[in-house]
Design a protein around this motif. Structure first.
Motif, PDB file in Angstrom:
ATOM      1  N   ALA A  28       0.848  -1.195   0.000  1.00  0.00           N
ATOM      2  CA  ALA A  28       0.000   0.000   0.000  1.00  0.00           C
ATOM      3  C   ALA A  28       0.885   1.246   0.000  1.00  0.00           C
ATOM      4  O   ALA A  28       1.741   1.398   0.870  1.00  0.00           O
ATOM      5  CB  ALA A  28      -0.917   0.001   1.213  1.00  0.00           C
ATOM      6  N   ALA A  29       0.667   2.130  -0.954  1.00  0.00           N
ATOM      7  CA  ALA A  29       1.452   3.360  -1.056  1.00  0.00           C
ATOM      8  C   ALA A  29       0.788   4.455  -0.230  1.00  0.00           C
ATOM      9  O   ALA A  29       0.359   5.482  -0.731  1.00  0.00           O
ATOM     10  CB  ALA A  29       1.585   3.780  -2.513  1.00  0.00           C
ATOM     11  N   ARG A  30       0.681   4.193   1.061  1.00  0.00           N
ATOM     12  CA  ARG A  30       0.061   5.125   2.006  1.00  0.00           C
ATOM     13  C   ARG A  30       1.079   5.427   3.103  1.00  0.00           C
ATOM     14  O   ARG A  30       1.843   4.550   3.514  1.00  0.00           O
ATOM     15  CB  ARG A  30      -1.202   4.477   2.588  1.00  0.00           C
ATOM     16  CG  ARG A  30      -2.038   5.371   3.435  1.00  0.00           C
ATOM     17  CD  ARG A  30      -3.344   4.678   3.870  1.00  0.00           C
ATOM     18  NE  ARG A  30      -3.134   3.365   4.459  1.00  0.00           N
ATOM     19  CZ  ARG A  30      -3.276   2.196   3.818  1.00  0.00           C
ATOM     20  NH1 ARG A  30      -3.631   2.165   2.552  1.00  0.00           N
ATOM     21  NH2 ARG A  30      -3.062   1.068   4.424  1.00  0.00           N
ATOM     22  N   LYS A  31       1.095   6.626   3.568  1.00  0.00           N
ATOM     23  CA  LYS A  31       2.066   7.074   4.564  1.00  0.00           C
ATOM     24  C   LYS A  31       2.124   6.111   5.754  1.00  0.00           C
ATOM     25  O   LYS A  31       1.113   5.864   6.416  1.00  0.00           O
ATOM     26  CB  LYS A  31       1.695   8.473   5.044  1.00  0.00           C
ATOM     27  CG  LYS A  31       2.699   9.083   5.984  1.00  0.00           C
ATOM     28  CD  LYS A  31       2.291  10.484   6.363  1.00  0.00           C
ATOM     29  CE  LYS A  31       3.286  11.108   7.315  1.00  0.00           C
ATOM     30  NZ  LYS A  31       2.869  12.471   7.682  1.00  0.00           N
ATOM     31  N   GLY A  32       3.287   5.534   5.979  1.00  0.00           N
ATOM     32  CA  GLY A  32       3.518   4.652   7.122  1.00  0.00           C
ATOM     33  C   GLY A  32       2.989   3.237   6.985  1.00  0.00           C
ATOM     34  O   GLY A  32       3.321   2.371   7.793  1.00  0.00           O
ATOM     35  N   ALA A  33       2.179   2.955   5.971  1.00  0.00           N
ATOM     36  CA  ALA A  33       1.548   1.632   5.848  1.00  0.00           C
ATOM     37  C   ALA A  33       2.554   0.502   5.680  1.00  0.00           C
ATOM     38  O   ALA A  33       2.344  -0.600   6.171  1.00  0.00           O
ATOM     39  CB  ALA A  33       0.555   1.623   4.681  1.00  0.00           C
ATOM     40  N   MET A  34       3.653   0.769   4.996  1.00  0.00           N
ATOM     41  CA  MET A  34       4.620  -0.288   4.700  1.00  0.00           C
ATOM     42  C   MET A  34       5.818  -0.307   5.646  1.00  0.00           C
ATOM     43  O   MET A  34       6.719  -1.127   5.480  1.00  0.00           O
ATOM     44  CB  MET A  34       5.107  -0.131   3.254  1.00  0.00           C
ATOM     45  CG  MET A  34       4.076  -0.437   2.192  1.00  0.00           C
ATOM     46  SD  MET A  34       3.518  -2.157   2.205  1.00  0.00           S
ATOM     47  CE  MET A  34       5.027  -3.027   1.844  1.00  0.00           C
ATOM     48  N   ASP A  35       5.830   0.546   6.637  1.00  0.00           N
ATOM     49  CA  ASP A  35       7.000   0.660   7.503  1.00  0.00           C
ATOM     50  C   ASP A  35       7.504  -0.671   8.050  1.00  0.00           C
ATOM     51  O   ASP A  35       8.711  -0.912   8.097  1.00  0.00           O
ATOM     52  CB  ASP A  35       6.725   1.621   8.671  1.00  0.00           C
ATOM     53  CG  ASP A  35       6.638   3.075   8.210  1.00  0.00           C
ATOM     54  OD1 ASP A  35       6.961   3.352   7.038  1.00  0.00           O
ATOM     55  OD2 ASP A  35       6.235   3.916   9.028  1.00  0.00           O
ATOM     56  N   ASP A  36       6.613  -1.552   8.465  1.00  0.00           N
ATOM     57  CA  ASP A  36       7.021  -2.831   9.043  1.00  0.00           C
ATOM     58  C   ASP A  36       6.886  -3.994   8.066  1.00  0.00           C
ATOM     59  O   ASP A  36       6.985  -5.154   8.461  1.00  0.00           O
ATOM     60  CB  ASP A  36       6.185  -3.132  10.297  1.00  0.00           C
ATOM     61  CG  ASP A  36       6.413  -2.102  11.386  1.00  0.00           C
ATOM     62  OD1 ASP A  36       7.549  -1.599  11.497  1.00  0.00           O
ATOM     63  OD2 ASP A  36       5.453  -1.781  12.117  1.00  0.00           O
ATOM     64  N   PHE A  37       6.664  -3.706   6.794  1.00  0.00           N
ATOM     65  CA  PHE A  37       6.407  -4.764   5.825  1.00  0.00           C
ATOM     66  C   PHE A  37       7.532  -4.994   4.818  1.00  0.00           C
ATOM     67  O   PHE A  37       7.554  -6.005   4.152  1.00  0.00           O
ATOM     68  CB  PHE A  37       5.103  -4.484   5.065  1.00  0.00           C
ATOM     69  CG  PHE A  37       3.879  -4.698   5.911  1.00  0.00           C
ATOM     70  CD1 PHE A  37       3.279  -5.938   5.990  1.00  0.00           C
ATOM     71  CD2 PHE A  37       3.352  -3.661   6.655  1.00  0.00           C
ATOM     72  CE1 PHE A  37       2.164  -6.149   6.770  1.00  0.00           C
ATOM     73  CE2 PHE A  37       2.228  -3.851   7.446  1.00  0.00           C
ATOM     74  CZ  PHE A  37       1.635  -5.103   7.495  1.00  0.00           C
ATOM     75  N   TRP A  38       8.440  -4.052   4.658  1.00  0.00           N
ATOM     76  CA  TRP A  38       9.521  -4.245   3.698  1.00  0.00           C
ATOM     77  C   TRP A  38      10.491  -5.306   4.212  1.00  0.00           C
ATOM     78  O   TRP A  38      10.931  -5.225   5.360  1.00  0.00           O
ATOM     79  CB  TRP A  38      10.292  -2.940   3.475  1.00  0.00           C
ATOM     80  CG  TRP A  38       9.483  -1.793   2.945  1.00  0.00           C
ATOM     81  CD1 TRP A  38       9.196  -0.627   3.610  1.00  0.00           C
ATOM     82  CD2 TRP A  38       8.876  -1.673   1.663  1.00  0.00           C
ATOM     83  NE1 TRP A  38       8.448   0.201   2.807  1.00  0.00           N
ATOM     84  CE2 TRP A  38       8.228  -0.420   1.606  1.00  0.00           C
ATOM     85  CE3 TRP A  38       8.807  -2.512   0.541  1.00  0.00           C
ATOM     86  CZ2 TRP A  38       7.537   0.015   0.478  1.00  0.00           C
ATOM     87  CZ3 TRP A  38       8.112  -2.072  -0.576  1.00  0.00           C
ATOM     88  CH2 TRP A  38       7.492  -0.817  -0.597  1.00  0.00           C
ATOM     89  N   PRO A  39      10.873  -6.300   3.386  1.00  0.00           N
ATOM     90  CA  PRO A  39      11.844  -7.317   3.826  1.00  0.00           C
ATOM     91  C   PRO A  39      13.275  -6.777   3.709  1.00  0.00           C
ATOM     92  O   PRO A  39      14.077  -7.235   2.899  1.00  0.00           O
ATOM     93  CB  PRO A  39      11.584  -8.477   2.866  1.00  0.00           C
ATOM     94  CG  PRO A  39      11.127  -7.810   1.609  1.00  0.00           C
ATOM     95  CD  PRO A  39      10.354  -6.589   2.056  1.00  0.00           C
ATOM     96  N   ARG A  40      13.587  -5.770   4.514  1.00  0.00           N
ATOM     97  CA  ARG A  40      14.839  -5.014   4.365  1.00  0.00           C
ATOM     98  C   ARG A  40      16.086  -5.873   4.536  1.00  0.00           C
ATOM     99  O   ARG A  40      17.064  -5.700   3.813  1.00  0.00           O
ATOM    100  CB  ARG A  40      14.849  -3.848   5.337  1.00  0.00           C
ATOM    101  CG  ARG A  40      13.848  -2.766   4.951  1.00  0.00           C
ATOM    102  CD  ARG A  40      13.915  -1.550   5.873  1.00  0.00           C
ATOM    103  NE  ARG A  40      13.028  -0.515   5.389  1.00  0.00           N
ATOM    104  CZ  ARG A  40      11.923  -0.140   6.041  1.00  0.00           C
ATOM    105  NH1 ARG A  40      11.594  -0.704   7.181  1.00  0.00           N
ATOM    106  NH2 ARG A  40      11.159   0.800   5.532  1.00  0.00           N
ATOM    107  N   THR A  62      -3.312   9.145  -5.037  1.00  0.00           N
ATOM    108  CA  THR A  62      -2.058   9.694  -4.528  1.00  0.00           C
ATOM    109  C   THR A  62      -1.096   8.598  -4.066  1.00  0.00           C
ATOM    110  O   THR A  62      -1.507   7.493  -3.740  1.00  0.00           O
ATOM    111  CB  THR A  62      -2.328  10.624  -3.333  1.00  0.00           C
ATOM    112  OG1 THR A  62      -2.957   9.868  -2.292  1.00  0.00           O
ATOM    113  CG2 THR A  62      -3.221  11.784  -3.730  1.00  0.00           C
ATOM    114  N   LEU A  63       0.171   8.954  -4.033  1.00  0.00           N
ATOM    115  CA  LEU A  63       1.207   8.074  -3.492  1.00  0.00           C
ATOM    116  C   LEU A  63       1.691   8.624  -2.161  1.00  0.00           C
ATOM    117  O   LEU A  63       1.961   9.817  -2.053  1.00  0.00           O
ATOM    118  CB  LEU A  63       2.404   8.000  -4.440  1.00  0.00           C
ATOM    119  CG  LEU A  63       2.279   7.145  -5.692  1.00  0.00           C
ATOM    120  CD1 LEU A  63       3.543   7.257  -6.527  1.00  0.00           C
ATOM    121  CD2 LEU A  63       2.017   5.703  -5.340  1.00  0.00           C
TER     122      LEU A  63
END
Length: 194
Positions: free
Chosen positions: A51-63, A107-108
């Motif tokens: 989801a390209a929403r502010k903060g939505a992906m913070d804990d989801f990226w497999p960094r 929006t992104l």
């Protein structure tokens, strides 16, 4: 993006599940969990929604497992956003809708963004043995978005479309009338309108 998707989908299951799907956030990974009303059973697929929403992906990226996943995904999302916004602006113009009435909602990375990218992997059905009668890789459904940009790997087929059925009961005497959608030439996508 196909390479990024392949690399993600072959990660160890425990790594992928660290980004477990959250319906409220419309993001995360799930395997054989999505159930469409048309079938009532889980699709044979795994997918990851971003989801390209502010903060939505913070804990989801497999960094740690894939350091380049986030920047490559964001670049792809930005490119798709440009194409989608252009299509929606043409729709506004053709339907005589005020400029920005639709595109301004697309929006992104804003607080209320609804823009979502889904990465999909359909495992070979032979790995499941005999497939049950009503089992699908992706059961008949209508996308939840106003506009879907669909990218297929050249040379890989399987996508089919049908007109919306007049009832939810599809039978042998009243089928959907599926039509194959051949993959487009390289560097071209398919567009599904709702």
């Amino acid at each position: 993006m196909f390479d990024v998707n392949r690399e993600f989908m072959v990660l160890d299951q425990t790594i992928k599940e660290m980004s477990k799907f959250q319906r409220s956030a419309i993001c995360g990974y799930e395997k054989m969990k999505q159930v469409h009303p048309s079938s009532g059973i889980p699709d044979i697929k795994e997918n990851s929604l971003m989801a390209a929403r502010k903060g939505a992906m913070d804990d989801f990226w497999p960094r740690e497992a894939m350091p380049d996943f986030e920047p490559k995904s964001k670049r792809f999302m930005e490119q798709c956003h440009k194409v989608g916004t252009r299509i929606l602006s043409l729709l506004e113009s053709k339907l005589d809708i005020s400029k920005g009435q639709i595109t301004d909602c697309n929006t992104l990375w804003g607080d209320k963004g609804k823009y979502v990218v889904r990465l999909l992997h359909y495992p070979p059905t032979r790995s499941f043995g005999e497939v049950p009668v009503n089992q699908w890789r992706a059961a008949p459904h209508t996308d939840f978005a106003l506009l879907t940009l669909l990218f297929q790997i050249p040379g890989e087929d399987g996508l089919q479309c049908a007109q919306r059925h007049h009832s939810k009961d599809v039978t042998a005497s009243d089928p959907l009338g599926w039509q194959p959608v051949p993959p487009p030439p390289p560097n071209r996508g398919l567009i599904k309108e709702k």
